[in-house]
Design a protein around this motif. Structure first.
Motif, mmCIF file in Angstrom:
data_model
loop_
_atom_site.group_PDB
_atom_site.id
_atom_site.type_symbol
_atom_site.label_atom_id
_atom_site.label_comp_id
_atom_site.label_asym_id
_atom_site.label_seq_id
_atom_site.Cartn_x
_atom_site.Cartn_y
_atom_site.Cartn_z
ATOM 1 N N GLU A 164 9.206 -2.252 -1.498
ATOM 2 C CA GLU A 164 7.952 -2.487 -2.214
ATOM 3 C C GLU A 164 7.117 -3.596 -1.595
ATOM 4 O O GLU A 164 5.899 -3.453 -1.418
ATOM 5 C CB GLU A 164 8.255 -2.811 -3.680
ATOM 6 N N ASN A 165 7.769 -4.720 -1.246
ATOM 7 C CA ASN A 165 6.996 -5.844 -0.701
ATOM 8 C C ASN A 165 6.382 -5.500 0.653
ATOM 9 O O ASN A 165 5.264 -5.936 0.973
ATOM 10 C CB ASN A 165 7.858 -7.100 -0.604
ATOM 11 N N GLN A 196 3.399 -3.114 0.036
ATOM 12 C CA GLN A 196 2.250 -3.873 -0.453
ATOM 13 C C GLN A 196 1.542 -4.593 0.696
ATOM 14 O O GLN A 196 0.309 -4.604 0.772
ATOM 15 C CB GLN A 196 2.694 -4.881 -1.518
ATOM 16 N N PRO A 244 10.058 -14.800 1.915
ATOM 17 C CA PRO A 244 9.038 -13.786 1.625
ATOM 18 C C PRO A 244 8.660 -13.026 2.893
ATOM 19 O O PRO A 244 8.736 -13.563 4.004
ATOM 20 C CB PRO A 244 7.860 -14.620 1.105
ATOM 21 N N TYR A 245 8.250 -11.786 2.719
ATOM 22 C CA TYR A 245 7.962 -10.936 3.877
ATOM 23 C C TYR A 245 6.908 -11.547 4.798
ATOM 24 O O TYR A 245 7.036 -11.495 6.016
ATOM 25 C CB TYR A 245 7.518 -9.547 3.412
ATOM 26 N N GLU A 265 14.129 -8.013 -1.697
ATOM 27 C CA GLU A 265 13.331 -8.230 -2.890
ATOM 28 C C GLU A 265 12.146 -7.291 -2.922
ATOM 29 O O GLU A 265 11.689 -6.823 -1.914
ATOM 30 C CB GLU A 265 12.848 -9.699 -2.979
#
Length: 242
Positions: free
Chosen positions: A32-33, A36, A79-80, A242
């Motif tokens: 998902e990340n 997005q 975080p990505y 995540e």
């Protein structure tokens, strides 16, 4: 010792950021990340580029979880967006520094994986009467930030690149505490400086090799140990899930 400058323009180059994003999404494309981020990838990369150029970039918060294989390890997933930055940095600094590593350093290097290390070990073992196998206790949590920074400054003289590297190091999350006393230490010495790099970062894996590079050369060149190799196996959970 050669020091490298003028690296930052290569790091913040948009084409390099595109390549970094491609590497960061490998194996994670449909999470998902990542979806997005890729929905407006050019815009996201332009925003990263702007923050890097202006030196307003700040890493986000890590997500942590624990695995046992067999000992407990704390895994930290950045975080990505930050993982894209890690790849952009490593795209440029790894090719400049990695040639200084010894040939028999197999920890987290491209084309220096488990099978190649095992073949080399078997070659050494078959021609040796004794084999000494050693492990560094709690290696990643033990890495001293100030020592690591000083080693990196010996390799890199580009101020902007040093700023980015130190921003990543300084924003490492807290690791398992490691309290070790050495000769000359007082009771509080182990607590006076920050230690520990997050397992799961691409940058951590490369910095960990730099941290032990001097030791590798000491063993090979000062102690004259011909049959020496170093290999570090990191756990392989679904980082960044995540």
């Amino acid at each position: 010792m050669k020091r490298y400058g003028n690296l930052y323009p290569q790091i913040v180059d948009f084409e390099n950021l595109l390549i970094a994003a491609g590497k960061a999404e490998k194996g994670k494309r449909f999470r998902e990340n990542v979806l997005q981020f890729n929905h407006n990838r050019e815009g996201e990369l332009a925003n990263i580029q702007k923050k890097l150029i202006e030196k307003t970039y700040q890493p986000g918060k890590y997500r942590t979880f624990y695995i046992k294989e067999p000992k407990t390890r704390m895994i930290s997933a950045a975080p990505y967006r930050d993982r894209v930055v890690h790849h952009a940095l490593c795209n440029v600094i790894v090719p400049t520094i990695e040639p200084t590593f010894i040939a028999d350093s197999y920890a987290n290097r491209v084309n220096f994986g488990t099978h190649r290390a095992l073949r080399r070990f078997i070659t050494f073992a078959r021609s040796s009467r004794y084999v000494l196998q050693c492990d560094i206790q709690k290696y990643f949590p033990s890495i001293d930030h100030e020592i690591l920074k000083s080693l990196l400054r010996r390799k890199i003289k580009c101020p902007e690149t040093i700023w980015l590297i130190e921003t990543i190091i300084d924003n490492s999350n807290e690791q398992f505490p490691v309290v070790e006393h050495f000769k000359g230490d007082n009771l509080l010495t182990p607590l006076e400086r920050r230690r520990g790099l997050p397992i799961g970062n691409l940058t951590s894996q490369f910095f960990a090799n730099i941290y032990l590079n001097g030791f590798d050369h000491f063993v090979k060149e000062q102690l004259k140990v011909r049959k020496y190799l170093r290999y570090g196996q990191l756990p392989t959970p679904p980082f960044g899930s995540e």
